[in-house]
Design a protein around this motif. Structure first.
Motif, PDB file in Angstrom:
ATOM      1  N   ALA A 166      -8.590  -4.487   7.212  1.00 40.69           N
ATOM      2  CA  ALA A 166      -7.724  -3.195   7.688  1.00 40.69           C
ATOM      3  C   ALA A 166      -8.547  -1.933   7.355  1.00 40.69           C
ATOM      4  CB  ALA A 166      -6.405  -3.392   7.039  1.00 40.69           C
TER       5      ALA A 166
ATOM      6  N   ARG B  70       2.582   4.236  11.125  1.00 37.59           N
ATOM      7  CA  ARG B  70       3.740   3.018  11.083  1.00 37.59           C
ATOM      8  C   ARG B  70       4.818   3.507  11.280  1.00 37.59           C
ATOM      9  NH1 ARG B  70       4.155  -2.193   6.999  1.00 37.59           N
ATOM     10  NH2 ARG B  70       2.008  -2.301   7.621  1.00 37.59           N
TER      11      ARG B  70
ATOM     12  N   ASP C 106      -1.186  -4.473   6.565  1.00 33.75           N
ATOM     13  CA  ASP C 106      -1.834  -3.480   6.986  1.00 33.75           C
ATOM     14  C   ASP C 106      -2.769  -3.717   8.059  1.00 33.75           C
ATOM     15  OD1 ASP C 106      -4.163  -0.878   5.612  1.00 33.75           O
ATOM     16  OD2 ASP C 106      -3.285  -0.991   7.639  1.00 33.75           O
TER      17      ASP C 106
ATOM     18  N   LEU D 260      -1.264  -1.904   1.710  1.00 30.85           N
ATOM     19  CA  LEU D 260      -1.509  -1.171   2.730  1.00 30.85           C
ATOM     20  C   LEU D 260      -2.115   0.356   2.237  1.00 30.85           C
ATOM     21  CD1 LEU D 260       2.048  -1.431   4.428  1.00 30.85           C
ATOM     22  CD2 LEU D 260      -0.315  -2.496   5.389  1.00 30.85           C
TER      23      LEU D 260
ATOM     24  N   ASP E 284      -7.005  -6.571   3.164  1.00 34.23           N
ATOM     25  CA  ASP E 284      -7.110  -5.078   2.958  1.00 34.23           C
ATOM     26  C   ASP E 284      -8.322  -4.662   3.259  1.00 34.23           C
ATOM     27  OD1 ASP E 284      -5.814  -2.768   1.853  1.00 34.23           O
ATOM     28  OD2 ASP E 284      -7.258  -3.123   0.002  1.00 34.23           O
TER      29      ASP E 284
END
Length: 274
Positions: A19, A137, A131, A264, A16
């Motif tokens: 990302a 996405r 993510d 995400l 996380d």
């Protein structure tokens, strides 16, 4: 007294953070990342090739990174567009991760790249939970896969900012029920846009490019129904349709794969209009 440590949450947080950092870095460089997810054989490579060709014709600085378990077939196809393309072989890993993507971009992606398309491994289970630092996405499904696909893979479709139907030129032949498909998509992700495309018939080609450019310009994105309530972040957990893995504290190996399940982030910074 022994303390129980949730290793899954520990590795989740690691990805996380990676990302989040990658998203901030690429946004600062003016690069918008589009993460493409689908089953094998959905036609995402064919559609992406057309989008890359169109981007080049329009003078848009674009690059593509494609991931597969084996072969460089997709990279060879995409390279025909004349834009920078890189193949990532995961050697059995069923998805990409933020740390992997960052390492593969380092020293490769040209300066000034406005759009980076990431063609994830063909799989609607594992990639759905990771993510990559993307701003958009996209989940793709062909007309041959069945109208109940969104119900079978609720995490993938439930976290999508955009859903694309491919191979619509053969929809009638395979008796694709568009209304049923749309209803199932809305059941798992109310309000998400569904776009029909056919790379062969030139239907809907350019929509993805335009949408990604709009995101780069600061437009807003659809908020997936699975988004959590903690400040707009995604915070989903694995259910019956998701996969289980035996996670360790540091599950990385020779190919720098940290097999993790991140939450995400639904960052509002680089998003797109509906």
């Amino acid at each position: 007294m022994c303390r129980v440590v949730d290793l899954k949450q520990a590795v989740l947080a690691k990805n996380d953070e990676a990302a989040r950092n990658l998203r901030a870095e690429l946004t600062a460089r003016g690069t918008t990342v589009v993460n493409l997810l689908s089953s094998p054989g959905s036609g995402k490579t064919a559609l992406l090739e057309r989008e890359l060709l169109l981007a080049r014709e329009r003078g848009v600085a674009v690059a593509a990174l494609t991931a597969d378990l084996a072969t460089e077939n997709d990279a060879v196809r995409l390279a025909r567009s004349g834009v920078p393309v890189k193949q990532v072989l995961t050697d059995g890993l069923c998805h990409l991760e933020a740390g992997m993507l960052s390492r593969h971009l380092d020293g490769w992606m040209p300066d000034g790249t406005r759009l980076l398309f990431v063609e994830n491994v063909g799989n609607l289970v594992c990639p759905a939970s990771y993510d990559l630092g993307e701003s958009l996405r996209v989940v793709l499904a062909s007309v041959t896969e069945g109208e109940d696909k969104p119900l079978k893979y609720p995490t993938a479709f439930g976290l999508a900012h955009l859903v694309i139907v491919t191979k619509t030129d053969i929809a009638k032949a395979v008796e694709f029920d568009e209304d049923a498909f749309r209803a199932h998509v809305q059941q798992v992700n109310p309000g998400v846009e569904v776009v029909l495309t056919s790379a062969r018939a030139d239907e809907g080609v350019g929509f993805l490019l335009d949408r990604a450019l709009a995101i780069g310009a600061g437009a807003t994105v659809h908020a997936p129904v699975m988004a959590g309530r903690d400040g707009g972040h995604f915070d989903h957990h694995h259910g019956a349709h998701d996969h289980d893995h035996d996670h360790g504290a540091d599950h990385s190996h020779d190919h720098d794969h940290g097999h993790v399940h991140p939450r995400l982030r639904a960052d509002a910074a680089a998003t797109q209009p509906r």
